[in-house]
Write a protein that holds these residues in place. Structure first.
Motif, PDB file in Angstrom:
ATOM      1  N   LYS A   1       2.320  22.939 -16.477  1.00 23.73           N
ATOM      2  CA  LYS A   1       2.684  21.538 -16.205  1.00 23.73           C
ATOM      3  C   LYS A   1       4.125  21.288 -16.663  1.00 23.73           C
ATOM      4  O   LYS A   1       4.914  20.674 -15.957  1.00 23.73           O
ATOM      5  CB  LYS A   1       1.707  20.627 -16.958  1.00 23.73           C
TER       6      LYS A   1
ATOM      7  N   ILE B   1       0.842  -1.202   0.000  1.00 18.97           N
ATOM      8  CA  ILE B   1       0.000   0.000   0.000  1.00 18.97           C
ATOM      9  C   ILE B   1       0.876   1.251   0.000  1.00 18.97           C
ATOM     10  O   ILE B   1       0.627   2.210  -0.738  1.00 18.97           O
ATOM     11  CB  ILE B   1      -0.983  -0.011   1.191  1.00 18.97           C
TER      12      ILE B   1
ATOM     13  N   VAL C   1       2.282   1.863  -3.416  1.00 17.07           N
ATOM     14  CA  VAL C   1       1.249   2.429  -4.301  1.00 17.07           C
ATOM     15  C   VAL C   1       1.109   3.924  -4.060  1.00 17.07           C
ATOM     16  O   VAL C   1       1.075   4.723  -5.000  1.00 17.07           O
ATOM     17  CB  VAL C   1      -0.101   1.692  -4.087  1.00 17.07           C
ATOM     18  N   PHE C   2       1.074   4.327  -2.771  1.00 20.46           N
ATOM     19  CA  PHE C   2       0.945   5.747  -2.436  1.00 20.46           C
ATOM     20  C   PHE C   2       2.146   6.544  -2.927  1.00 20.46           C
ATOM     21  O   PHE C   2       1.991   7.638  -3.457  1.00 20.46           O
ATOM     22  CB  PHE C   2       0.775   5.934  -0.923  1.00 20.46           C
TER      23      PHE C   2
ATOM     24  N   LEU D   1       1.908   6.999  -6.626  1.00 23.68           N
ATOM     25  CA  LEU D   1       0.859   7.956  -6.986  1.00 23.68           C
ATOM     26  C   LEU D   1       1.246   9.390  -6.663  1.00 23.68           C
ATOM     27  O   LEU D   1       0.802  10.322  -7.317  1.00 23.68           O
ATOM     28  CB  LEU D   1      -0.452   7.598  -6.281  1.00 23.68           C
TER      29      LEU D   1
END
Lengths: 168, 85
Positions: free
Chosen positions: A125, A11, A14-15, A18
């Motif tokens: 961006k 987990i 994944v964080f 991201l």
């Protein structure tokens, strides 16, 4: 129970993936800009048009409170440098979701320098804008020499000194 | 065969199975997460999106925070976080 630690690590990974930092422009990078004018969407303005000048690229929006100070003061700085024969130009990139809000802002705080409109937010961006306003000073070769976030009235002197430093 | 079916049905009703399903569903929900970029905060910067939409009340609260807690700013998107106030 013995699966708890590997699951937590998974987990966490994944964080981390991201929340990976986005692209950010570095000193020495060159990202030419071509965008339509805020006042005439058929007319494109490019940063390459100002290659023999020190170019101050200013990302702004009508809702950005410090921009109420920065735009008029930058306009004054540009006039002052122009009077002294300095090759300096400002390219303001507006990032409002509604261009009419930007036009209303400029009616209240008019500027003489070119203002372009980036409807899709492509350039902030690319440049890695992290707050509003953020500006980039490009040298005579179009390379980023200085990044400036936020705006205080005292910043104008620093910007002026940097421009003098960059011009022969 | 009966034995395997028994094990499978036991697993199907187990806490571990439902725990796994919940974790998977939670992880799939992460794909819906989107960060709001600094230039996309126009809507959040509107006065009506502030903690206190009434400007007089907001000014009073801001004064209380500044004088009692030594903190200022950060209550609206337009003026907070850029170190410019």
């Amino acid at each position: 129970m013995h699966h708890t630690i590997p699951v937590c690590i998974l987990i966490l990974i994944v964080f981390i993936v991201l929340s990976a930092p986005a692209n950010s422009a570095k000193i020495g990078d060159s990202y030419p800009i071509t965008l339509p004018s805020l006042f005439d969407s058929k007319k494109n303005i490019s940063s390459n048009d100002f290659k023999e000048k020190v170019l101050y690229v200013d990302f702004w929006a009508s809702w950005c409170i410090p921009c109420r100070k920065s735009l008029p003061q930058l306009n004054e700085l540009r006039e002052r440098l122009k009077r002294n024969g300095k090759d300096f130009e400002i390219l303001a990139i507006n990032l409002d979701s509604d261009p009419n809000e930007a036009i209303a802002f400029l009616n209240k705080y008019p500027v003489d320098y070119p203002v372009v409109y980036d409807a899709e937010g492509k350039y902030p961006k690319l440049y890695g804008v992290k707050g509003m306003p953020t500006s980039y000073i490009l040298d005579l070769q179009g390379k980023i020499r200085y990044v400036h976030s936020g705006f205080r009235s005292s910043d104008i002197k620093k910007i002026e000194a940097l421009v003098h430093e960059m011009l022969p | 065969m009966r034995c395997c079916l028994k094990i499978r049905s036991e697993y199907f009703f187990s806490i571990r199975f439902y725990g796994g399903v919940i974790i998977l569903l939670s992880l799939s929900g992460l794909t819906g997460c989107a960060s709001v970029e600094p230039w996309e905060k126009g809507m959040l910067a509107k006065p009506e999106m502030g903690w206190t939409p009434d400007p007089i009340e907001a000014a009073m609260e801001s004064h209380i925070f500044f004088s009692k807690e030594g903190s200022s700013g950060g209550n609206v998107s337009g003026g907070g976080g850029c170190g410019c106030n």
